[in-house]
Design a protein around this motif. Structure first.
Motif, PDB file in Angstrom:
ATOM      1  N   GLU A 409      83.562   3.740   9.766  1.00 19.14           N
ATOM      2  CA  GLU A 409      84.931   3.041   9.571  1.00 19.14           C
ATOM      3  C   GLU A 409      85.502   2.703  10.961  1.00 19.14           C
ATOM      4  O   GLU A 409      86.451   1.906  11.046  1.00 19.14           O
ATOM      5  CB  GLU A 409      85.760   3.985   8.897  1.00 19.14           C
ATOM      6  N   SER A 410      85.280   3.553  12.009  1.00 16.72           N
ATOM      7  CA  SER A 410      85.641   2.987  13.297  1.00 16.72           C
ATOM      8  C   SER A 410      84.792   2.184  14.047  1.00 16.72           C
ATOM      9  O   SER A 410      83.572   1.955  13.523  1.00 16.72           O
ATOM     10  CB  SER A 410      85.985   4.298  14.305  1.00 16.72           C
ATOM     11  N   ILE A 411      84.882   1.451  15.023  1.00 23.38           N
ATOM     12  CA  ILE A 411      84.007   0.479  15.544  1.00 23.38           C
ATOM     13  C   ILE A 411      82.997   1.025  16.605  1.00 23.38           C
ATOM     14  O   ILE A 411      82.007   0.658  16.852  1.00 23.38           O
ATOM     15  CB  ILE A 411      84.670  -0.779  16.271  1.00 23.38           C
ATOM     16  N   LEU A 412      83.308   2.299  17.010  1.00 20.65           N
ATOM     17  CA  LEU A 412      82.718   3.107  17.905  1.00 20.65           C
ATOM     18  C   LEU A 412      81.166   3.319  17.699  1.00 20.65           C
ATOM     19  O   LEU A 412      80.386   3.078  18.663  1.00 20.65           O
ATOM     20  CB  LEU A 412      83.522   4.495  18.247  1.00 20.65           C
ATOM     21  N   PRO A 413      80.878   3.581  16.459  1.00 24.77           N
ATOM     22  CA  PRO A 413      79.271   3.786  16.044  1.00 24.77           C
ATOM     23  C   PRO A 413      78.439   2.550  16.511  1.00 24.77           C
ATOM     24  O   PRO A 413      77.526   2.393  17.001  1.00 24.77           O
ATOM     25  CB  PRO A 413      79.220   4.257  14.728  1.00 24.77           C
ATOM     26  N   ARG A 414      79.282   1.457  15.996  1.00 24.09           N
ATOM     27  CA  ARG A 414      78.647   0.228  16.238  1.00 24.09           C
ATOM     28  C   ARG A 414      78.679  -0.142  17.829  1.00 24.09           C
ATOM     29  O   ARG A 414      77.645  -0.898  18.165  1.00 24.09           O
ATOM     30  CB  ARG A 414      79.503  -0.840  15.432  1.00 24.09           C
ATOM     31  N   LEU A 415      79.673   0.118  18.395  1.00 25.83           N
ATOM     32  CA  LEU A 415      79.522  -0.007  19.798  1.00 25.83           C
ATOM     33  C   LEU A 415      78.486   0.694  20.472  1.00 25.83           C
ATOM     34  O   LEU A 415      77.761   0.219  21.691  1.00 25.83           O
ATOM     35  CB  LEU A 415      80.931   0.312  20.564  1.00 25.83           C
ATOM     36  N   TYR A 416      78.463   1.932  20.262  1.00 24.19           N
ATOM     37  CA  TYR A 416      77.440   2.938  20.757  1.00 24.19           C
ATOM     38  C   TYR A 416      75.878   2.325  20.419  1.00 24.19           C
ATOM     39  O   TYR A 416      75.071   2.486  21.638  1.00 24.19           O
ATOM     40  CB  TYR A 416      77.349   4.234  20.071  1.00 24.19           C
ATOM     41  N   ARG A 417      75.819   1.810  19.499  1.00 26.48           N
ATOM     42  CA  ARG A 417      74.451   1.416  18.992  1.00 26.48           C
ATOM     43  C   ARG A 417      74.045   0.062  20.113  1.00 26.48           C
ATOM     44  O   ARG A 417      73.083  -0.376  20.409  1.00 26.48           O
ATOM     45  CB  ARG A 417      74.049   0.971  17.644  1.00 26.48           C
ATOM     46  N   GLN A 418      75.008  -0.538  20.077  1.00 22.12           N
ATOM     47  CA  GLN A 418      74.864  -1.954  20.958  1.00 22.12           C
ATOM     48  C   GLN A 418      74.891  -1.919  22.381  1.00 22.12           C
ATOM     49  O   GLN A 418      74.269  -2.701  23.092  1.00 22.12           O
ATOM     50  CB  GLN A 418      76.452  -2.924  20.662  1.00 22.12           C
ATOM     51  N   ALA A 419      75.603  -0.601  22.857  1.00 24.87           N
ATOM     52  CA  ALA A 419      75.535  -0.622  24.327  1.00 24.87           C
ATOM     53  C   ALA A 419      74.206  -0.660  25.122  1.00 24.87           C
ATOM     54  O   ALA A 419      74.339  -1.028  26.202  1.00 24.87           O
ATOM     55  CB  ALA A 419      76.395   0.711  24.647  1.00 24.87           C
ATOM     56  N   PRO A 420      73.042  -0.009  24.601  1.00 22.25           N
ATOM     57  CA  PRO A 420      71.964  -0.035  25.399  1.00 22.25           C
ATOM     58  C   PRO A 420      71.444  -1.477  25.288  1.00 22.25           C
ATOM     59  O   PRO A 420      70.456  -1.643  26.319  1.00 22.25           O
ATOM     60  CB  PRO A 420      71.236   1.046  24.341  1.00 22.25           C
TER      61      PRO A 420
END
Length: 542
Positions: A409-420
């Protein structure tokens, strides 16, 4: 305590309000200053409009586009091969907004001074709202540089640059705007594209028939693709349309979509080429040299994407910690949390201003040989370092939210997957660092340009001056391959410091003390204790 109504077991308190509805341009002082400084001032009104859109409507659309991932339909109900990728409507809405506002083409369809800087800022804003769509947008933008080498491909170049989005699977003659993808990587080799085995067989009409495969075929829903294949004269670049001029499908099959760690809104695929029609771009045997014009653009966008992910993660962490309390005070007011947040803010601003400085070099490169040399080296330096920092940065921001930062529900898991992704795509870390050494040793203009850029702010900070002199001695000694990462890292830190000094950023001294002066540990949150954390955070997000 508020009075509870029937069937309620507790009152919800001490929770931050929803993040959405923020203005990503107005909230980002470092970005606004950088756009002005690097030559994009004329585009500020448009950037302000897109910043409001990205932080509100597009931010919300990003959740839908990632929750309902693309699906491959190889056949229709009657058994006909269709090779179609279906997307959630939110994906198309995101692409429509980006294309119409110039994220994929402003620098081409309005080629005035500062246009590349403004386009970079648009990409940075868009990526914060939804990163997956940045893949086709980046490739569409970068491919124009290649297509314009051939006057016969003017229609393709113009429509790729045009501010129009049309997702229909029809020939480009029926469209006002198009998107473009790429097919470089094959099963037997990744970065070593010269080992590609896909064949390009010359045809009587001057076209080629492509036979083989692509292991990573990006954005397969695009209207056309730049593809590398082995022609009789060697590795060559080709433009391969999805639909032929007569409306028929081109001869390639989508075998499957990649099941990726992140980048869920975007489709990546594997394909087999069964005699697909293609037009040569550039000379036979000059495939890598032909597409090199894309490299500067795509590396810049990798930097921008990583910087954007850092920025959004920082904004999320600040928003949460300003609205949640523990042990009698706001989270952000605890000294150790303030150290962590300030450290993230310093890192984020350094990444952003460096990326916009490189965007200015890209903007000036066609007319200025020095800026072209600067763009040549710094796109590799920045692609390596900024992208390398993104994953650990996002993870630290997740910790600021605690368990809430690990929930979708936060965007942070999506950002973490995207970061690499940006550190892997378009050449992984080792490729970038080896390219830095190659440029330093073989391209005569590169080192003098770096000397000029880094020397411009000499004398303003003693720690900076000492670090620069140390690196100069290391470069003069001719570092070997094993030292490529260390040299590139130090060069990146010095370049970031130089931009912050030139900008008179209030964060420059803190960046230099912590990153160049050894007043920092191995993790975020280890800034010197005498810094004004509150001032840093006030600048980071209103």
């Amino acid at each position: 305590m508020p009075e509870l109504s029937a069937f309620e077991t507790h009152a919800v308190t001490n929770q931050p309000p929803p993040f959405g509805g923020r203005h990503l341009w107005a909230d980002d002082l470092a970005l606004a200053e950088a756009v002005q400084r690097e030559g994009g001032a004329a585009f500020v009104p448009r950037l302000a409009v897109y910043g409001g859109l990205a932080g509100d409507a597009l931010y919300r659309l990003g959740f839908d586009a990632n929750r309902d991932r693309p699906r491959l339909r190889t056949h229709d109900a009657q058994g006909h091969r269709i090779d179609t990728v279906e997307f959630h409507p939110a994906y198309h809405a995101l692409m429509e907004a980006a294309k119409s506002h110039g994220v994929a083409g402003l620098s081409w369809h309005e080629p005035v001074p500062g246009a590349h800087v403004a386009r970079a800022a648009l990409s940075y804003l868009h990526h914060q709202a939804e990163a997956g769509t940045s893949c086709p947008l980046t490739m569409t933008h970068a491919a124009v540089a290649v297509l314009r080498q051939d006057p016969l491909l003017a229609e393709w170049a113009d429509k790729a640059a045009a501010p129009h989005y049309d997702p229909r699977d029809v020939p480009i003659a029926d469209k006002a705007g198009i998107t473009l993808g790429m097919g470089m990587t094959e099963k037997q080799g990744g970065s070593d594209v010269r080992g590609n085995t896909t064949r390009a067989e010359p045809q009587a009409d001057g076209s080629y028939a492509l036979v083989g495969h692509k292991w990573f075929f990006s954005a397969p829903m695009s209207d056309g693709f730049l593809v590398l294949a082995q022609a009789p004269g060697g590795l060559t670049c080709f433009l391969m349309p999805r639909r032929l001029a007569d409306g028929n499908r081109n001869a390639f099959h989508l075998m499957r979509l990649k099941d990726k760690l992140g980048d869920w809104a975007n489709a990546s695929s594997e394909i087999e080429l069964c005699g697909a029609w293609a037009r040569r771009v550039g000379e036979e045997g000059r495939g890598v040299a032909t597409i090199i014009g894309m490299v500067m653009m795509t590396r810049l966008d990798c930097m921008l994407g990583a910087a954007a992910e850092m920025r959004m993660a920082l904004a999320q962490a600040l928003h949460h910690t300003r609205h949640r309390s523990s042990f009698g005070r706001r989270l952000c007011d605890h000294p150790l949390m303030a150290n962590v947040l300030a450290d993230l803010a310093i890192e984020s601003e350094a990444a952003t201003v460096f990326a916009l400085r490189v965007a200015r070099a890209v903007d000036l490169a066609p007319q200025d040989a020095q800026e072209a040399a600067f763009a040549r080296i710094t796109t590799a330096v920045g692609k390596y370092w900024v992208c390398k920092r993104a994953a650990v940065f996002v993870n630290e921001a997740q910790e600021c939210l605690g368990g809430a930062g690990y929930v979708e529900e936060s965007i942070l898991p999506r950002l973490y997957r995207q970061a690499p992704l940006n550190s892997i795509w378009e050449g992984s870390g080792n490729i970038q660092c080896l390219d830095v050494l190659r440029a330093l040793s073989r391209e005569a203009q590169v080192l003098p340009v770096l000397e000029q850029e880094l020397g411009r702010v000499a004398g303003r900070d003693t720690i900076y001056d000492a670090a620069w002199q140390t690196l100069r001695a290391q470069l003069a000694a001719g570092p070997g391959e094993a030292q490529a990462r260390r040299i590139t890292e130090r060069l990146a830190l010095l370049l970031q410091a130089a931009v912050l000094l030139r900008a008179d950023s209030p964060l420059a001294a803190a960046f230099i003390r912590s990153r160049l002066g050894a007043e920092h540990g191995m993790a975020f949150g280890t800034l010197p204790p005498d810094l004004d954390y509150a001032a840093v955070l006030a600048r980071a997000l209103p």
